[in-house]
Write an enzyme that holds these catalytic residues in place. Structure first.
Site, mmCIF file in Angstrom:
data_model
loop_
_atom_site.group_PDB
_atom_site.id
_atom_site.type_symbol
_atom_site.label_atom_id
_atom_site.label_comp_id
_atom_site.label_asym_id
_atom_site.label_seq_id
_atom_site.Cartn_x
_atom_site.Cartn_y
_atom_site.Cartn_z
ATOM 1 N N ALA A 66 0.863 -1.179 0.000
ATOM 2 C CA ALA A 66 0.000 0.000 0.000
ATOM 3 C C ALA A 66 0.897 1.227 0.000
ATOM 4 O O ALA A 66 2.051 1.172 0.448
ATOM 5 C CB ALA A 66 -0.886 -0.005 1.235
ATOM 6 N N GLY A 111 0.513 -5.129 0.606
ATOM 7 C CA GLY A 111 -0.587 -5.236 -0.356
ATOM 8 C C GLY A 111 -0.181 -5.953 -1.635
ATOM 9 O O GLY A 111 -1.036 -6.515 -2.335
ATOM 10 N N GLU A 114 -0.429 -9.536 -0.811
ATOM 11 C CA GLU A 114 -1.870 -9.812 -0.686
ATOM 12 C C GLU A 114 -2.537 -9.874 -2.060
ATOM 13 O O GLU A 114 -3.417 -10.705 -2.301
ATOM 14 C CB GLU A 114 -2.521 -8.729 0.188
ATOM 15 C CG GLU A 114 -2.080 -8.834 1.654
ATOM 16 C CD GLU A 114 -2.440 -7.607 2.475
ATOM 17 O OE1 GLU A 114 -2.119 -6.476 2.039
ATOM 18 O OE2 GLU A 114 -3.029 -7.774 3.553
ATOM 19 N N GLU A 134 3.925 -4.983 7.377
ATOM 20 C CA GLU A 134 3.087 -3.935 7.975
ATOM 21 C C GLU A 134 3.420 -3.665 9.434
ATOM 22 O O GLU A 134 3.370 -2.521 9.893
ATOM 23 C CB GLU A 134 1.591 -4.300 7.849
ATOM 24 C CG GLU A 134 1.038 -4.235 6.439
ATOM 25 C CD GLU A 134 1.178 -5.532 5.662
ATOM 26 O OE1 GLU A 134 1.971 -6.399 6.061
ATOM 27 O OE2 GLU A 134 0.475 -5.686 4.642
HETATM 28 N N1 COA Z 1 4.535 3.226 -0.642
HETATM 29 C C1 COA Z 1 4.932 4.388 -1.174
HETATM 30 N N2 COA Z 1 6.119 4.563 -1.784
HETATM 31 C C2 COA Z 1 6.930 3.503 -1.865
HETATM 32 C C3 COA Z 1 6.586 2.242 -1.328
HETATM 33 C C4 COA Z 1 5.326 2.126 -0.701
HETATM 34 N N3 COA Z 1 4.889 0.968 -0.186
HETATM 35 N N4 COA Z 1 7.604 1.381 -1.560
HETATM 36 C C5 COA Z 1 8.541 2.074 -2.216
HETATM 37 N N5 COA Z 1 8.136 3.354 -2.414
HETATM 38 C C6 COA Z 1 8.879 4.444 -3.078
HETATM 39 C C7 COA Z 1 10.009 4.970 -2.239
HETATM 40 O O1 COA Z 1 9.530 5.903 -1.303
HETATM 41 C C8 COA Z 1 10.893 5.585 -3.298
HETATM 42 O O2 COA Z 1 10.332 6.809 -3.700
HETATM 43 P P1 COA Z 1 11.261 8.133 -3.870
HETATM 44 O O3 COA Z 1 12.236 7.755 -4.943
HETATM 45 O O4 COA Z 1 10.303 9.192 -4.276
HETATM 46 O O5 COA Z 1 11.921 8.334 -2.543
HETATM 47 C C9 COA Z 1 10.732 4.621 -4.466
HETATM 48 O O6 COA Z 1 9.498 3.923 -4.235
HETATM 49 C C10 COA Z 1 11.839 3.601 -4.550
HETATM 50 O O7 COA Z 1 11.898 2.894 -3.324
HETATM 51 P P2 COA Z 1 13.250 2.795 -2.439
HETATM 52 O O8 COA Z 1 12.867 2.582 -1.013
HETATM 53 O O9 COA Z 1 14.160 3.954 -2.727
HETATM 54 O O10 COA Z 1 13.889 1.465 -3.061
HETATM 55 P P3 COA Z 1 14.910 0.466 -2.343
HETATM 56 O O11 COA Z 1 15.412 -0.440 -3.409
HETATM 57 O O12 COA Z 1 15.885 1.203 -1.512
HETATM 58 O O13 COA Z 1 13.980 -0.389 -1.320
HETATM 59 C C11 COA Z 1 12.037 -1.647 -0.667
HETATM 60 C C12 COA Z 1 12.968 -1.222 -1.817
HETATM 61 C C13 COA Z 1 10.876 -2.406 -1.285
HETATM 62 C C14 COA Z 1 12.794 -2.546 0.328
HETATM 63 C C15 COA Z 1 11.539 -0.377 0.056
HETATM 64 O O14 COA Z 1 11.036 0.545 -0.913
HETATM 65 C C16 COA Z 1 10.444 -0.635 1.047
HETATM 66 O O15 COA Z 1 10.707 -1.150 2.125
HETATM 67 N N6 COA Z 1 9.183 -0.264 0.709
HETATM 68 C C17 COA Z 1 8.060 -0.349 1.591
HETATM 69 C C18 COA Z 1 7.569 -1.776 1.687
HETATM 70 C C19 COA Z 1 6.431 -1.865 2.695
HETATM 71 O O16 COA Z 1 6.598 -1.650 3.880
HETATM 72 N N7 COA Z 1 5.242 -2.213 2.192
HETATM 73 C C20 COA Z 1 4.090 -2.414 2.988
HETATM 74 C C21 COA Z 1 3.274 -1.190 3.095
HETATM 75 S S1 COA Z 1 1.859 -1.500 4.146
#
Ligand code: COA
Length: 260
Positions: A66, A111, A114, A134
């Protein structure tokens, strides 16, 4: 229909639906959920769509969850409404009556995991990563993670993923039964489409009955589920497809199914 966050390409019965926000790792914001709902409406009603492959744009993510920027702003009323809306869209996809294959090309987190679980079959690229992170954000799953994960992989394994929020790789996801197969990244879409096409060669009414029987049967007592199966078996015996399929076998030719 044009979408701002999805691609919907229909080719010879196969709808390739791509969540298309690669700059945000295809995170599910309100627009993506609304557009997924519209895509599901088309899948349900358009007879030209016989099956679906669902994937994410770019090399990095299927769906990274999400949209955390939206989550950060929400209050309890909005949070519940958001969860119910996403759950309803995913449930409609799961019950659309046509086979849906997730081609998980990268991160499938929150999500995203999911959404993959609401599909009928999951193929993972060797680059895929799965998790329900989450709790690391101080919230829980909202789109069915606590419901579908234990059904797919068992209670103990589900709780380990849900409570730790840890990510697992494609091999581990395969080992615990979260994905059906692992495919080299460059062949993922081809293999997902090939698998879907092999399903589409079968009688569509029979395929639909299998989807319905498994979906409903898992929620029923054993005896009711067996009765549902017997009713499907009887009902399918009234179809032209069943006559054609059995005749084709006897005549040593390929069946030509018309969904009648
Ligand atoms: N919601 C909103 N934005 C997200 C996102 C999410 N779930 N996951 C990634 N993004 C965005 C980042 O903020 C970043 O945006 P920016 O360039 O404007 O800063 C872009 O996507 C790239 O992500 P980034 O974190 O820089 O990539 P990474 O390779 O360093 O890490 C992940 C990848 C997947 C490990 C990391 O993005 C992450 O942990 N995301 C969240 C996952 C999560 O908790 N999901 C459950 C949500 S309930």
């Amino acid at each position: 229909m044009t979408y701002s966050t999805l691609l919907f390409d229909l080719s010879d019965g196969v709808a390739l639906v791509t969540v298309n926000r690669p700059e945000k790792l295809n995170a599910l914001n309100a627009t993506v959920i609304a557009e997924l709902g519209q895509a599901v409406s088309r899948i349900e009603t358009d007879a030209e769509v016989r099956g679906v492959v669902l994937t994410g744009a770019g090399a990095k993510a299927f769906v990274a969850g999400a949209d955390i920027a939206e989550l950060a702003e929400q209050g309890p009323i909005e949070g519940k409404a958001r969860a119910l809306e996403g759950q309803a869209v995913f449930r409609r996809l799961e019950r659309c009556g046509k086979p849906v294959i997730a081609a998980v090309n990268g991160f499938a987190l929150g999500g995203g995991c999911e959404l993959a679980m609401a599909c009928h079959i999951r193929l993972a690229s060797d680059q895929a990563r799965f998790g329900q992170p989450e709790v690391k954000l101080g919230i829980g799953p909202g789109y069915g993670g606590t419901v579908r994960l234990p059904r797919l992989v068992g209670k103990g394994r589900a709780l380990e993923l849900l409570l730790t929020g840890q990510m697992i790789d494609a091999q581990e996801a395969y080992r615990i039964g979260l994905v059906n197969r692992i495919v080299p990244a460059d062949r993922l879409l081809e293999e997902a489409t090939r698998l879907l096409r092999s399903i589409l060669e079968n009688g569509p009414l029979a395929v639909r009955a299998c989807l319905e029987a498994v979906d409903a049967g898992l929620e029923m007592t054993l005896d009711h589920a067996l009765l549902l199966e017997a009713n499907h078996f009887g009902l399918l015996s009234a179809t032209a497809d069943m006559r054609e399929g059995t005749a084709a076998f006897v005549e040593k030719r390929k069946g030509e199914f018309r969904g009648r």
